[in-house]
Design a protein around this motif. Structure first.
Motif, PDB file in Angstrom:
ATOM      1  N   ILE A   1       2.445  -0.815  29.161  1.00 40.57           N
ATOM      2  CA  ILE A   1       3.738  -0.157  29.364  1.00 40.57           C
ATOM      3  C   ILE A   1       4.899  -1.100  29.094  1.00 40.57           C
ATOM      4  O   ILE A   1       5.853  -0.747  28.384  1.00 40.57           O
ATOM      5  CB  ILE A   1       3.831   0.404  30.799  1.00 40.57           C
ATOM      6  N   ILE A   2       4.864  -2.319  29.646  1.00 38.88           N
ATOM      7  CA  ILE A   2       6.018  -3.227  29.517  1.00 38.88           C
ATOM      8  C   ILE A   2       5.657  -4.579  28.907  1.00 38.88           C
ATOM      9  O   ILE A   2       6.537  -5.431  28.754  1.00 38.88           O
ATOM     10  CB  ILE A   2       6.688  -3.463  30.894  1.00 38.88           C
ATOM     11  N   GLY A   3       4.398  -4.775  28.548  1.00 41.73           N
ATOM     12  CA  GLY A   3       3.964  -6.089  28.069  1.00 41.73           C
ATOM     13  C   GLY A   3       4.700  -6.599  26.851  1.00 41.73           C
ATOM     14  O   GLY A   3       4.999  -7.793  26.753  1.00 41.73           O
ATOM     15  N   SER A   4       5.046  -5.721  25.916  1.00 39.51           N
ATOM     16  CA  SER A   4       5.682  -6.151  24.662  1.00 39.51           C
ATOM     17  C   SER A   4       7.208  -6.136  24.722  1.00 39.51           C
ATOM     18  O   SER A   4       7.867  -6.490  23.750  1.00 39.51           O
ATOM     19  CB  SER A   4       5.219  -5.254  23.513  1.00 39.51           C
TER      20      SER A   4
ATOM     21  N   ILE B   1      11.387  -9.610  28.597  1.00 37.38           N
ATOM     22  CA  ILE B   1      11.476  -9.474  30.051  1.00 37.38           C
ATOM     23  C   ILE B   1      12.912  -9.233  30.516  1.00 37.38           C
ATOM     24  O   ILE B   1      13.138  -8.529  31.497  1.00 37.38           O
ATOM     25  CB  ILE B   1      10.864 -10.711  30.744  1.00 37.38           C
ATOM     26  N   ALA B   2      13.883  -9.785  29.792  1.00 35.33           N
ATOM     27  CA  ALA B   2      15.285  -9.610  30.189  1.00 35.33           C
ATOM     28  C   ALA B   2      15.769  -8.182  29.957  1.00 35.33           C
ATOM     29  O   ALA B   2      16.799  -7.782  30.514  1.00 35.33           O
ATOM     30  CB  ALA B   2      16.176 -10.580  29.420  1.00 35.33           C
ATOM     31  N   GLN B   3      15.032  -7.403  29.140  1.00 37.64           N
ATOM     32  CA  GLN B   3      15.480  -6.049  28.813  1.00 37.64           C
ATOM     33  C   GLN B   3      14.766  -4.976  29.626  1.00 37.64           C
ATOM     34  O   GLN B   3      15.059  -3.789  29.484  1.00 37.64           O
ATOM     35  CB  GLN B   3      15.258  -5.788  27.321  1.00 37.64           C
ATOM     36  N   ILE B   4      13.811  -5.361  30.472  1.00 35.15           N
ATOM     37  CA  ILE B   4      13.061  -4.379  31.261  1.00 35.15           C
ATOM     38  C   ILE B   4      13.953  -3.828  32.373  1.00 35.15           C
ATOM     39  O   ILE B   4      14.608  -4.573  33.100  1.00 35.15           O
ATOM     40  CB  ILE B   4      11.793  -5.012  31.859  1.00 35.15           C
ATOM     41  N   THR B   5      13.975  -2.519  32.495  1.00 34.48           N
ATOM     42  CA  THR B   5      14.811  -1.855  33.500  1.00 34.48           C
ATOM     43  C   THR B   5      13.969  -1.503  34.730  1.00 34.48           C
ATOM     44  O   THR B   5      12.734  -1.424  34.647  1.00 34.48           O
ATOM     45  CB  THR B   5      15.418  -0.566  32.930  1.00 34.48           C
ATOM     46  N   PRO B   6      14.605  -1.260  35.875  1.00 33.76           N
ATOM     47  CA  PRO B   6      13.863  -0.807  37.056  1.00 33.76           C
ATOM     48  C   PRO B   6      13.055   0.459  36.762  1.00 33.76           C
ATOM     49  O   PRO B   6      11.949   0.628  37.280  1.00 33.76           O
ATOM     50  CB  PRO B   6      14.964  -0.544  38.087  1.00 33.76           C
ATOM     51  N   HIS B   7      13.603   1.335  35.918  1.00 32.99           N
ATOM     52  CA  HIS B   7      12.901   2.571  35.572  1.00 32.99           C
ATOM     53  C   HIS B   7      11.573   2.265  34.879  1.00 32.99           C
ATOM     54  O   HIS B   7      10.547   2.905  35.146  1.00 32.99           O
ATOM     55  CB  HIS B   7      13.792   3.431  34.664  1.00 32.99           C
ATOM     56  N   GLU B   8      11.569   1.303  33.967  1.00 30.20           N
ATOM     57  CA  GLU B   8      10.344   0.949  33.249  1.00 30.20           C
ATOM     58  C   GLU B   8       9.329   0.272  34.167  1.00 30.20           C
ATOM     59  O   GLU B   8       8.123   0.511  34.073  1.00 30.20           O
ATOM     60  CB  GLU B   8      10.685   0.047  32.063  1.00 30.20           C
ATOM     61  N   ALA B   9       9.817  -0.585  35.071  1.00 29.62           N
ATOM     62  CA  ALA B   9       8.921  -1.215  36.040  1.00 29.62           C
ATOM     63  C   ALA B   9       8.327  -0.167  36.974  1.00 29.62           C
ATOM     64  O   ALA B   9       7.143  -0.233  37.341  1.00 29.62           O
ATOM     65  CB  ALA B   9       9.661  -2.281  36.838  1.00 29.62           C
TER      66      ALA B   9
ATOM     67  N   ARG C   1      14.548 -16.807  31.365  1.00 27.52           N
ATOM     68  CA  ARG C   1      14.177 -15.761  30.427  1.00 27.52           C
ATOM     69  C   ARG C   1      14.746 -14.409  30.840  1.00 27.52           C
ATOM     70  O   ARG C   1      14.751 -13.478  30.044  1.00 27.52           O
ATOM     71  CB  ARG C   1      12.654 -15.662  30.288  1.00 27.52           C
ATOM     72  N   CYS C   2      15.155 -14.271  32.098  1.00 31.99           N
ATOM     73  CA  CYS C   2      15.809 -13.044  32.548  1.00 31.99           C
ATOM     74  C   CYS C   2      16.758 -13.398  33.690  1.00 31.99           C
ATOM     75  O   CYS C   2      16.731 -14.521  34.201  1.00 31.99           O
ATOM     76  CB  CYS C   2      14.791 -11.976  32.976  1.00 31.99           C
ATOM     77  N   ASP C   3      17.590 -12.435  34.068  1.00 35.15           N
ATOM     78  CA  ASP C   3      18.641 -12.715  35.049  1.00 35.15           C
ATOM     79  C   ASP C   3      18.355 -12.143  36.425  1.00 35.15           C
ATOM     80  O   ASP C   3      19.023 -12.504  37.393  1.00 35.15           O
ATOM     81  CB  ASP C   3      19.981 -12.137  34.560  1.00 35.15           C
ATOM     82  N   LYS C   4      17.365 -11.244  36.529  1.00 38.24           N
ATOM     83  CA  LYS C   4      17.189 -10.537  37.792  1.00 38.24           C
ATOM     84  C   LYS C   4      15.751 -10.088  37.976  1.00 38.24           C
ATOM     85  O   LYS C   4      15.038  -9.801  37.006  1.00 38.24           O
ATOM     86  CB  LYS C   4      18.116  -9.309  37.803  1.00 38.24           C
ATOM     87  N   ASP C   5      15.315 -10.029  39.223  1.00 37.16           N
ATOM     88  CA  ASP C   5      14.009  -9.464  39.578  1.00 37.16           C
ATOM     89  C   ASP C   5      14.199  -7.965  39.777  1.00 37.16           C
ATOM     90  O   ASP C   5      14.577  -7.513  40.860  1.00 37.16           O
ATOM     91  CB  ASP C   5      13.483 -10.136  40.852  1.00 37.16           C
ATOM     92  N   VAL C   6      13.938  -7.192  38.723  1.00 37.05           N
ATOM     93  CA  VAL C   6      14.186  -5.742  38.813  1.00 37.05           C
ATOM     94  C   VAL C   6      13.178  -5.049  39.714  1.00 37.05           C
ATOM     95  O   VAL C   6      13.443  -3.948  40.220  1.00 37.05           O
ATOM     96  CB  VAL C   6      14.172  -5.099  37.407  1.00 37.05           C
TER      97      VAL C   6
END
Length: 409
Positions: A133-136, A139-147, A182-187
């Motif tokens: 689902i989110i592997g590719s 990481i900085a572009q993953i949204t809470p919705h995707e997680a 690599r990212c700014d936040k723990d979504v």
């Protein structure tokens, strides 16, 4: 200044040699025929060299542009060679910025930090469910919705506890991504409460004294593999978790001092633990020693003795004795001991908790309860083994028979 004709006509020699252009720009001709651009400069009174690439991929005009860019950095007080190194490191991290890349890197760190292999394997198993689902995705572009989509997929199978653990694992990967820029936040942190809470399910355990006696007699009559028999016989006596028991090493046992030492990395709470050995346990360990002392583990795997016994071996033995998973489990031996030791009322509950290697969740209380109740635990463990013998001897030994075609653990 160099020309294309001069560069093209330059032939390799036995040793590397160079052609000068201007303002520190050189073309080095290697013995193998390759032609490499170099820029000689001084920075903080030190002579340095910057590699600009190879000809003809980097043309003469391009080499001069790169030289001029380097000179501008020097004028700004920057070392161009150092800046190039930093850019290379940044590019390396930027190239490995997908969730899967970061997660795999974090797993390596977990192993280096000494996380138990069984825990690492469980985390790896959970992450494998997230990768499709989110592997590719970077990481900085993953949204809470995707997680959340990852959690919903696990939740849909009814595995609510796995979904809860998945959120925790995702959160740890995101936090590692933040730490490594690599990212700014723990979504995933925003998803607490978004999935169904798992119902607490206690491990099945026998706690009625008469039934405990019947179980011990059944174990004594078990005709399976010797290592399995000894694991089942020792389980009720030592109050260890199944993983701590099956991964035990002979180096952990001190027969002289009658102590079983378990290092922190093999304990659930990551604290070293000691088990006082009763006379009965020492006798069983000496019996087991005759069968497995040449291997690392007390309970080596059948057919693969360099590995520890499977985590399901004791449970399988209980099933073959007729005890279902709703009646008794390998983990249930701890619940059995905790229940009966507390019911007898002879021992300090804190001593029982220490022997079970539980950590007090009350930090203030834990800070003051520094004693390990060792002397009391020594007496308690001997008394517990004596009590188990009394229960076992309360009836005849059961000798179950198994079909000849059925393979015994």
């Amino acid at each position: 200044m160099l020309t294309y004709i001069q560069i093209n006509a330059a032939k390799p020699r036995e040793k590397a040699w160079s052609l000068s252009d201007s303002q520190g720009l050189l073309l080095v001709i290697q013995p193998n025929g390759s032609k490499l651009w170099r820029f000689k400069y001084r920075f903080l009174d030190k002579q340095k060299t910057l590699h600009l690439g190879g000809w003809p991929h980097v043309s003469l005009a391009d080499a001069r542009v790169r030289r001029d860019e380097a000179k501008r950095k020097i004028a700004e007080g920057l070392d161009p060679a150092l800046e190039k190194k930093r850019a290379r490191i940044a590019a390396k991290y930027a190239a490995a910025n997908t969730f899967q890349d970061v997660a795999k890197e974090w797993l390596v760190k977990c192993e280096r930090d000494g996380l138990a292999q069984v825990t690492v394997d469980k985390i790896r198993w959970l992450l494998a469910k997230a990768y499709p689902i989110i592997g590719s995705i970077p990481i900085a572009q993953i949204t809470p919705h995707e997680a959340l989509a990852v959690l919903r997929q696990v939740e849909a199978t009814g595995a609510f506890e796995s979904a809860r653990r998945m959120r925790s694992v995702l959160s740890r990967v995101f936090r590692y991504g933040v730490a490594t820029v690599r990212c700014d936040k723990d979504v995933a942190a925003d998803l607490r409460g978004a999935i169904a809470s798992p119902k607490v399910k206690h491990f099945a355990a026998i706690t009625k004294p008469s039934e405990v006696g019947a179980l011990l007699r059944a174990i004594d009559g078990y005709s399976g593999h010797k290592v399995t028999v000894m694991a089942m016989r020792l389980s009720p006596h030592v109050l260890l978790r199944p993983g701590e028991l099956r991964q035990a090493e002979w180096a952990d046992i001190d027969f002289k001092e009658a102590i079983w030492f378990i290092p922190a990395e093999r304990m659930k709470m990551r604290r070293p633990h000691r088990v006082p050995l009763s006379r009965q346990v020492i006798d069983m360990l000496q019996e087991l020693h005759e069968h497995t002392h040449w291997w690392k583990y007390l309970f080596p795997a059948l057919g693969r003795p360099r590995k520890a016994m499977s985590e399901n071996t004791v449970n399988q033995g209980l099933r073959r004795l007729g005890y279902t998973s709703d009646h008794m489990t390998a983990h249930g031996f701890r619940a059995m001991a905790a229940t009966l030791l507390n019911e007898r009322g002879e021992w300090n509950p804190d001593a029982i908790e220490r022997q079970l290697a539980h950590v007090d969740t009350n930090q203030v209380r834990r800070a003051y309860a520094r004693g390990e109740y060792w002397d009391e635990r020594v007496q308690m463990m001997q008394s517990w083994s004596d009590y188990l013998d009394e229960l076992r001897d309360g009836g005849k030994i059961l000798r179950p028979s198994f079909p000849a075609a059925r393979r015994v653990v």
